[in-house]
Motif scaffolding. Structure first.
Motif: not given
Length: 535
Positions: A111-112, A72-76, A84-88, A66-67
């Motif tokens: 699976a994603f 993926a939808a945020t962009g750059s 933070i995303w990398l840690q998740i 979900d996170q």
């Protein structure tokens, strides 16, 4: 493979690091996972397949999904958000790898999505699985752990033209053997791939079968004793291994177990000190260096059906024995490893894998011999007390002997729903002839499952079975495929598997259909069994 598992363990240790973007639910799930899994950075892969543990892992992956969808939808993103995303993603990777090992089916379900994965930043994407199609050769390994604590007893490696990958499949079909050429469609994360059994397709190469060991057969083993650059001890003598173990125990064991049909011979050589260290469980390196040492000493390993590496205790391995699962009747050579286990039981267990056998398990349920959802019952990897592919020194049970063709097809009685109701008289597995295995097809199972019924007598090498009086008054009932079976604990009220046989006068009813199995009589080396699909 082991190093990957350790990396997973280490990653999970840091999974509770504060994440500004993480929700309270995410952190709670992570902490619950740590409590349940209790990983050790130097342990073997996860030790149990607890449904609670698997459920927590799946929920961790879903929450991270979900996170990451938001990512993926945020962009750059900015640098702080990217970290933070990398840690998740790294923490999700650890949970997903564990889920791939424990429940490949759930790993695939969670699976994603591929399309959303492609929208993730490159560094994040590297920690997220992706669909994969791989072609190569299987290596199927049977593992005999020092203690039966729930770890799976089979490992699958897939060797492509360029690399070796660890493969996880929910169900192991009977045609999986070392050397089988396959195409695998699943999901890949690093060097691990998870797939359904329907996602693994044979393309050629060796295949499991029930032919090839008919008539008198001679098989030769080369036993190579090695020690290490940092561990040059010799726990036993070459004479002890050659005579006390192989000549005096293993060879007569196979003569008795096969009804005189398999002549087993072994040449024992060494000790050779190889350059490898004992600090890691580098089994391929151990094999390659042992083979090179034996060849330099005048032995040609390719002239043998079995090549066994025997060595002092390597703590990093965590098992007593390891062996390639071969094709029935295959000439090999098939490889086996004995980890400070120069004894008859481990030797014939691992050679059994080479011959094509998997472990003989046990199923113990609460409230009935078998429940509609067998996954809710306790399954012990080596739980069969009456078979050396479990925890005994007794010979392989009847169905496995039939699989090896030591019991011919003419002495296996097969029953299907079309037969409706039959009554069968069985001789004991130890008898030299006559019907000795009753194979009952279980309706509506895919892959096909069977109930296999047989009786045992404490005769010859099976005299060790006289410690289980329930064998003399009942029949053993196994559930599984032709090659991979579990004995059902019919006496589910007790805590031992020693009284597992279905007793004379008792009826077992399959909870998933109308099939019943009744023992009508037992005595004088015979049992009378009634099978009824429509009672």
């Amino acid at each position: 493979m082991t190093n990957t598992a350790r990396k997973v363990s280490g990653t999970l240790r840091h999974i509770v690091n504060p994440l500004s973007a993480a929700t309270g639910m995410w952190r709670a799930l992570v902490i619950a996972a740590l409590v349940l899994l209790a990983f050790d950075a130097h342990a073997q892969p996860p030790s149990t397949n607890s449904r609670a543990e698997i459920a927590v892992l799946a929920q961790i992956v879903r929450s991270a999904n979900d996170q990451l969808r938001q990512a993926a939808a945020t962009g750059s993103p900015g640098l702080a958000q990217l970290n933070i995303w990398l840690q998740i993603a790294e923490q999700r990777r650890a949970a997903m790898l564990s889920l791939m090992e424990r429940s490949p089916e759930l790993a695939l379900q969670n699976a994603f999505p591929r399309e959303q994965r492609e929208q993730l930043p490159v560094d994040v994407r590297a920690n997220v699985e992706q669909p994969a199609r791989l072609e190569g050769s299987l290596e199927v390994l049977g593992v005999l752990f020092d203690q039966d604590n729930g770890r799976t007893g089979v490992r699958l490696n897939l060797y492509t033209a360029n690399e070796g990958i660890q493969l996880f499949v929910e169900t192991l079909p009977d045609d999986y053997v070392t050397g089988t050429q396959v195409v695998v469609n699943g999901v890949r994360l690093g060097n691990w791939v998870a797939a359904l059994h329907t996602g693994v397709t044979k393309t050629g190469g060796s295949a499991a079968g029930s032919g090839g060991l008919t008539g008198a057969v001679s098989r030769r083993a080369l036993v190579i004793n090695i020690n290490f650059s940092d561990l040059s001890t010799e726990p036993w003598t070459i004479d002890f291994a050659q005579n006390a173990i192989f000549n005096d125990q293993v060879t007569p064991w196979y003569d008795d177990a096969s009804y005189g049909q398999l002549e087993f011979q072994a040449d024992v050589t060494g000790w050779y000190t190889i350059s490898a260290s004992s600090s890691t469980c580098a089994t391929t390196t151990f094999r390659d260096q042992a083979v090179a040492a034996a060849r330099a000493d005048g032995f040609e390993p390719t002239q043998y059906n079995h090549v066994v590496m025997a060595f002092p205790r390597v703590a990093a391995c965590g098992w007593a024995g390891l062996a390639q699962v071969g094709q029935v009747g295959g000439t090999g050579p098939y490889y086996a490893w004995l980890n400070n286990a120069m004894n008859m039981r481990v030797a014939v267990h691992e050679l059994g894998h080479n011959l094509g056998l998997l472990h003989s398990h046990s199923i113990h349920c609460s409230g009935a011999p078998l429940l509609p959802d067998v996954a809710s019952c306790a399954r012990a990897e080596y739980g069969d007390l009456f078979d050396v592919m479990g925890t005994s020194t007794a010979s392989y049970h009847g169905n496995y002997k039939a699989y090896l063709q030591w019991i011919p097809d003419s002495d296996v009685i097969s029953v299907t729903p079309d037969d409706q109701a039959v009554e069968v008289t069985l001789n004991s597995v130890e008898s030299l002839s006559g019907p000795r295995v009753l194979r009952v097809a279980r309706p509506d199972t895919d892959p096909q499952q069977y109930f296999t019924i047989e009786m045992r007598e404490p005769i010859g090498i099976d005299r060790v079975l006289d410690q289980y009086p329930a064998l003399a008054t009942g029949v053993s009932v196994y559930l599984g495929s032709v090659r991979d079976q579990s004995i059902i604990d019919m006496a589910w009220e007790t805590t031992t598997i020693g009284d597992a046989p279905l007793q004379m006068g008792d009826t077992f009813s399959d909870p998933n259909n109308t099939l019943t199995i009744t023992v009508l009589g037992v005595g004088n080396g015979q049992a009378v069994v009634s099978v009824n699909y429509n009672p």
